[in-house]
Scaffold this motif. Structure first.
Motif, PDB file in Angstrom:
ATOM      1  N   SER A   1      63.261  36.784  54.004  1.00  0.00           N
ATOM      2  CA  SER A   1      63.559  36.017  52.784  1.00  0.00           C
ATOM      3  C   SER A   1      65.050  36.069  52.486  1.00  0.00           C
ATOM      4  N   GLU A   2      65.594  37.288  52.470  1.00  0.00           N
ATOM      5  CA  GLU A   2      67.030  37.420  52.207  1.00  0.00           C
ATOM      6  C   GLU A   2      67.846  36.742  53.299  1.00  0.00           C
TER       7      GLU A   2
ATOM      8  N   SER B   1      68.363  32.934  53.109  1.00  0.00           N
ATOM      9  CA  SER B   1      69.422  32.534  52.177  1.00  0.00           C
ATOM     10  C   SER B   1      70.805  32.934  52.709  1.00  0.00           C
ATOM     11  N   ASN B   2      70.903  34.163  53.227  1.00  0.00           N
ATOM     12  CA  ASN B   2      72.191  34.645  53.747  1.00  0.00           C
ATOM     13  C   ASN B   2      72.726  33.772  54.882  1.00  0.00           C
TER      14      ASN B   2
ATOM     15  N   SER C   1      72.183  30.601  55.369  1.00  0.00           N
ATOM     16  CA  SER C   1      72.298  29.162  55.103  1.00  0.00           C
ATOM     17  C   SER C   1      73.752  28.698  55.118  1.00  0.00           C
TER      18      SER C   1
ATOM     19  N   THR D   1      62.036  31.291  54.391  1.00  0.00           N
ATOM     20  CA  THR D   1      62.015  30.074  53.572  1.00  0.00           C
ATOM     21  C   THR D   1      60.615  29.870  52.996  1.00  0.00           C
TER      22      THR D   1
ATOM     23  N   LEU E   1      59.774  32.339  50.122  1.00  0.00           N
ATOM     24  CA  LEU E   1      60.473  32.110  48.849  1.00  0.00           C
ATOM     25  C   LEU E   1      60.078  30.788  48.201  1.00  0.00           C
ATOM     26  N   SER E   2      59.292  29.973  48.912  1.00  0.00           N
ATOM     27  CA  SER E   2      58.969  28.641  48.402  1.00  0.00           C
ATOM     28  C   SER E   2      58.109  28.732  47.152  1.00  0.00           C
ATOM     29  N   SER E   3      58.276  27.724  46.290  1.00  0.00           N
ATOM     30  CA  SER E   3      57.501  27.744  45.048  1.00  0.00           C
ATOM     31  C   SER E   3      56.027  27.618  45.417  1.00  0.00           C
TER      32      SER E   3
ATOM     33  N   TYR F   1      56.018  32.282  46.433  1.00  0.00           N
ATOM     34  CA  TYR F   1      56.908  33.368  46.031  1.00  0.00           C
ATOM     35  C   TYR F   1      56.134  34.574  45.476  1.00  0.00           C
TER      36      TYR F   1
ATOM     37  N   TYR G   1      56.943  37.247  48.332  1.00  0.00           N
ATOM     38  CA  TYR G   1      58.164  37.984  48.011  1.00  0.00           C
ATOM     39  C   TYR G   1      57.958  38.969  46.858  1.00  0.00           C
TER      40      TYR G   1
END
Lengths: 486, 503
Positions: free
Chosen positions: A316-317, A320-321, A323, A364, A367-369, A372, A376
């Motif tokens: 998850s992290e 984002s890191n 991207s 991704t 973390l998606s709505s 989550y 996560y």
């Protein structure tokens, strides 16, 4: 004695007495790399002329009366996810293959103050994702003990370079075992400090809440000394611990372990553990017992979920890191793409390797709505339970011990088609990162197939002193003198 | 998409849009972004700048270089607290940053560090003075985030989709931003505009932003829907972007009210979508519908630690908040005896109230006199030239000087008007003007007496009329004296002397 077989603290004594020059040490190591690294592939960036030039500068500095600190003139390999100004930082990825850093990581600033000698940037799994160092855009690293086997990962290069006498020491990073696991498989000492002890500024982030830089060495002393240099509060890293308000326990060499309380978590003796590994770990525990430590079996019930939690939080992290690697400002860009979306897509499709892509997709998704809460958030809750388990254990024990890796080095390609098996390689190291506590791996024996076995020692947050005490003691008892043939 | 939901995207003419339909009521919520005027950026030490060489104020952090990490600017947190407190919000004593993930080339990390479920301030309000009533607008939240860089796209349209290449300037990247979100409690486009004026005024008082709408340091998006009066069911809302002037806010929302009512009246549905206001066509256009909206994958930023705000820090910040418009209004009322109307007008404009107080600092005996000039002639001149009071050439102490000259009887109100005009054009001290042009009122009795004597001798008719009881004839005599002195004689004094001489 050949210079390459010496530890950093031994070389330091000679340099200090002006019995040898940094240039001589550098030359011997360059020679060794030229000869061995064709087989090992521990280095991504290696520039002999620059090393010699820098060694000469250091010699001049010493000749001019400059202070000789612990790592002045000592050749050190740096994992290729740590930024050094004007030196490539590839993260073993095609997407950063030509990326040159624009600044020095905090750990590099600290080493520069010692006038250390940069030997090169060490190979790794792409963006530190992997347990075998097979996920590198620059080819896999081979285990110096058996060239058909993996060195472990993701800091395969830093571990193998130290094991094969190419480097005296090295820096790696540990997100789920990436220092301790290759240290175990390569027969060297690898140490992961308490989260927040060493600044992450300049470490290319994989999973920010788990990443921690740490040292490799051929003995515990070198690791402690190197850790002393790189640790400390850094205003550029908000998660770095400000020791102003924290008691620093310090560490003095030569203490005995009588009365030390040692817990052996039964969950770490996983069912997948190799019988030879298990026997060696139990033998090592006996050494502790024999010398007056109070050893008992204990339990960390929640760590059964550690692997699952890790493979939600870390990706998850990471999703984002990573991207920021999009071909817009730096790094690889697909030149033929039409339009923004296609540029993003083609750049990232060609720039990242399969394991990195897999983790970006997992992260991704988590973390998606709509997902989550189920992934996560739930993982974070279990992470808290794991932290509590360790807290409870450390209210009773000074250290916890067990295997670093359930097996010795496996063959190249052996686990590439069985990812669950690959992920299981880190089952003994991952709980430590989730809890943010420090842990070390020291060599404790050889298998019948002449492969090293690693012993893991864990302590409570900020109690590195307990780890060093036990590790130092075991090291002197085990008297590890075996080296790989290469 | 069904037929009846077909989007009446743009009204055939904007006129029908403006028409109010009494059966409907409008509900508006505003999201305002404020760029703070801290010295440095939100998460790095780069200086804030505007109009400087592209990318001259950047570093590894705001450029999103690998390995770089954010560190929170404490000053920005204090500014955010100031804003939240001034808007009557409760401060969350534990507040955290989240990452808002989306790909766009102006975002160097492809995520924006923002706040999500635990913003710094919640549950406040702003009272908006609408003249004949006050609208209390609830503030849902005040949160901190970072601004993006600026992109310039090649080609004639300036759109990224039609550009051969784009260039980026990241001087703005990482500028501290505050987002202020209202409850859906604004009932008309005019209230929306008035809310923004009130908010801007408070922000200027707090001195936390230059609030320049042209430079984009204050910008707002509006959520707007209409519903039948008395109905409990809220209408489908549209989000209007790019409202970067007070005028646009009102115009865009008026257009949107008309568009939504027309859709409903013609049996169609309003679609939830993002729309963009274009001042050229004075209409809003659909950008994207919410169905295609991003999933931002918010999660707590693991590079940052929670901010703990204790009581004493809140108190310290609260104590640093200056007098706000409504308090100032009260003080003008109480201390200077100004009317409610005057006090409210002065206090509702930060720049004018500062000017007023500077003028009072050099002459405090006639606040009403200074206020009259500010609200009267001065405002008229400023309006005519479309400039703000700070852009005018008249210094506050000179305006005060002008009022003092009148009060001291040195010039008449009539002369004062021409002196003011001169001051407005050249910025000169009024004392210099009257000296240079010899405009000082003649209040010297000896000097006046000789002139009056002459006028009395030359106008026997008027004198006789006065003596026979026609009191008004005195006005003619005074007028003659004024004419002879080119308006400089003190008319009150002249009046007195004539009466004395003729009695």
């Amino acid at each position: 004695m050949k210079l390459i077989s010496m530890k950093a603290h031994e070389l330091h004594e000679l340099i200090k007495k002006k019995e040898i020059k940094a240039e001589e040490i550098a030359k011997e190591h360059i020679e060794r790399i030229n000869e061995a690294d064709k087989k090992i592939n521990a280095f991504i960036t290696f520039k002999p002329e620059e090393i010699i030039e820098n060694a000469k500068k250091i010699d001049k500095y010493i000749a001019d009366g400059g202070e000789v600190k612990n790592f002045t003139g000592i050749p050190i390999a740096i994992k290729d996810n740590i930024c050094i100004k004007d030196v490539n930082t590839t993260c073993a990825s095609k997407i950063l293959a030509d990326y040159s850093s624009v600044y020095d990581a905090t750990v590099i600033n600290k080493l520069n103050k010692h006038n250390y000698l940069l030997l090169g940037k060490a190979n790794m799994d792409e963006f530190a994702m992997g347990s075998s160092n097979e996920n590198s855009a620059f080819g896999p690293v081979k285990n110096p003990w058996d060239l058909e086997r993996v060195p472990g990962g993701s800091s395969g290069g830093p571990a193998a370079s130290v094991a094969s006498f190419e480097a005296v020491c090295s820096l790696g990073s540990d997100t789920g075992g990436s220092i301790r696991m290759p240290a175990s498989l390569c027969g060297v000492v690898g140490f992961k400090p308490t989260y927040g002890r060493v600044s992450r500024y300049g470490l290319v982030a994989f999973a920010s809440s788990l990443d921690q830089i740490g040292p490799f060495g051929r003995d515990v002393t070198d690791c402690i000394n190197l850790y002393d240099v790189i640790s400390g509060h850094d205003e550029f890293d908000s998660t770095s611990l400000d020791m102003k308000d924290i008691k620093d326990y310090g560490y003095k060499h030569g203490q005995d372990i009588k009365g030390m309380k040692v817990g052996v978590p039964k969950e770490l003796m996983v069912k997948e553990i190799d019988s030879e590994v298990k026997a060696s770990i139990l033998d090592t525990i006996k050494i502790l017992e024999k010398n007056g430590a109070d050893v008992e079996e204990t339990t960390l019930p929640s760590i059964e979920y550690a692997l699952s939690v890790y493979y939600i939080i870390a990706p998850s992290e990471a999703s984002s890191n990573l991207s920021r690697f999009d071909g817009v400002r730096y790094g690889y860009r697909d030149k033929d793409a039409q339009g923004l979306r296609e540029m993003y897509r083609k750049t990232r499709a060609a720039g990242f390797g399969p394991e990195v892509k897999r983790r970006i997709m997992i992260g991704t998704y988590c973390l998606s709505s709509g997902y989550y809460d189920a992934y996560y958030e739930k993982a974070q809750k279990i992470r808290t339970l794991i932290i509590d388990d360790f807290k409870k254990a450390f209210s009773k024990y000074d250290i916890l011990v067990g295997p670093t890796s359930p097996t010795t080095a496996f063959k190249l390609g052996e686990r590439m088609d069985d990812l669950l098996l690959m992920y299981l390689s880190d089952i003994c190291t991952i709980p430590v990162n989730l809890a943010g506590i420090p842990a070390i791996s020291i060599p404790c024996g050889l298998s019948s197939g002449k492969l090293p076995i690693g012993f893991q020692i864990m302590a409570d947050t900020l109690r590195e002193d307990n780890i060093f005490k036990a590790a130092h003691f075991l090291e002197s008892e085990i008297n590890w003198k075996i080296t790989p043939k290469i | 998409m069904e037929d009846n939901t077909e989007n009446l995207d743009n009204l055939s003419n904007a006129e029908s849009a403006g028409k109010a339909d009494e059966r409907f009521e409008t509900i508006i919520g505003l999201e305002t972004h404020v760029e703070l005027s801290t010295k440095t950026k939100m998460f790095c030490g780069c200086r804030l700048s505007f109009g400087e060489k592209p990318n001259s104020n950047t570093c590894p952090v705001c450029l999103g270089h690998p390995g770089s990490l954010p560190v929170v600017n404490k000053k920005a947190v204090e500014y955010a607290m100031k804003i939240a407190l001034a808007l009557n919000c409760r401060i969350n004593e534990y507040t955290i940053f989240h990452r808002k993930n989306y790909f766009y080339p102006d975002m160097t990390k492809n995520y924006q560090i923002s706040q999500f479920d635990i913003p710094i301030g919640v549950g406040g309000f702003v009272d908006v003075n609408m003249g004949d009533y006050v609208r209390r607008v609830g503030i849902t939240r005040v949160h901190m985030e970072e601004d993006a860089g600026k992109l310039v796209h090649s080609g004639t349209t300036g759109r990224i989709s039609e550009a051969d290449y784009s260039i980026g300037d990241f001087n703005r990247a990482g500028t501290p931003l505050i987002e202020i979100v209202t409850e859906p409690e604004i009932k008309s486009p005019l209230e929306a505009k008035q809310y923004m004026i009130t908010l801007r005024n408070i922000l200027l008082y707090l001195d936390v932003s230059d609030c320049s709408m042209e430079e984009g340091s204050l910008r707002c998006d509006a959520n707007i829907s209409v519903k039948l009066k008395g109905s409990d069911k809220l209408g489908t809302r549209a989000e209007i972007k790019n409202l970067n002037s007070f005028k646009f806010i009102q115009k865009a929302l008026e257009y949107e009210v008309g568009r939504q009512i027309s859709l409903i009246n013609s049996g169609k549905k309003v679609i939830q979508q993002t729309r963009h206001y274009d001042d050229k066509t004075q209409s809003t256009k659909a950008l994207r519908s919410k169905e295609e909206a991003h999933d931002y994958r918010y999660f707590p930023d693991p590079d940052l630690v929670p901010i703990n705000i204790n009581e004493s820090w809140i108190k310290e910040v609260r104590d640093s908040i200056p007098e706000l418009p409504n308090q100032k209004e009260q003080r003008y009322n109480d201390k200077f005896g100004l009317s409610d109307y005057d006090s409210s007008l002065l206090a509702s404009d930060f720049e004018i109230s500062c000017y007023f107080e500077k003028a009072l600092a050099s002459y405090d005996s006639n606040a009403k006199g200074i206020c009259n000039w500010l609200m009267g002639d001065f405002s008229a001149f400023l309006n005519k030239d479309q400039i703000s009071i700070n852009e005018s050439k008249i210094k506050p102490e000179h305006l005060a000087g002008l009022v003092k000259l009148i009060d001291d009887g040195k010039i008449s109100s009539k002369i004062a008007k021409s002196v003011f005009e001169e001051m407005y054009l050249k910025g000169t001290d009024p004392n210099e003007i009257i000296k240079e042009k010899g405009l000082e009122q003649i209040s010297d009795e000896h000097e006046l007496e000789s002139i009056i004597k002459e006028v009395i001798n030359n106008n026997p008719d008027a004198v006789n009329q006065y003596k026979s009881g026609k009191v008004k004839a005195i006005g003619f005599l005074v007028g003659q004296v004024m004419q002879k002195t080119k308006g400089k004689a003190n008319p009150t004094l002249v009046n007195e002397i004539i009466i004395k001489k003729l009695s």
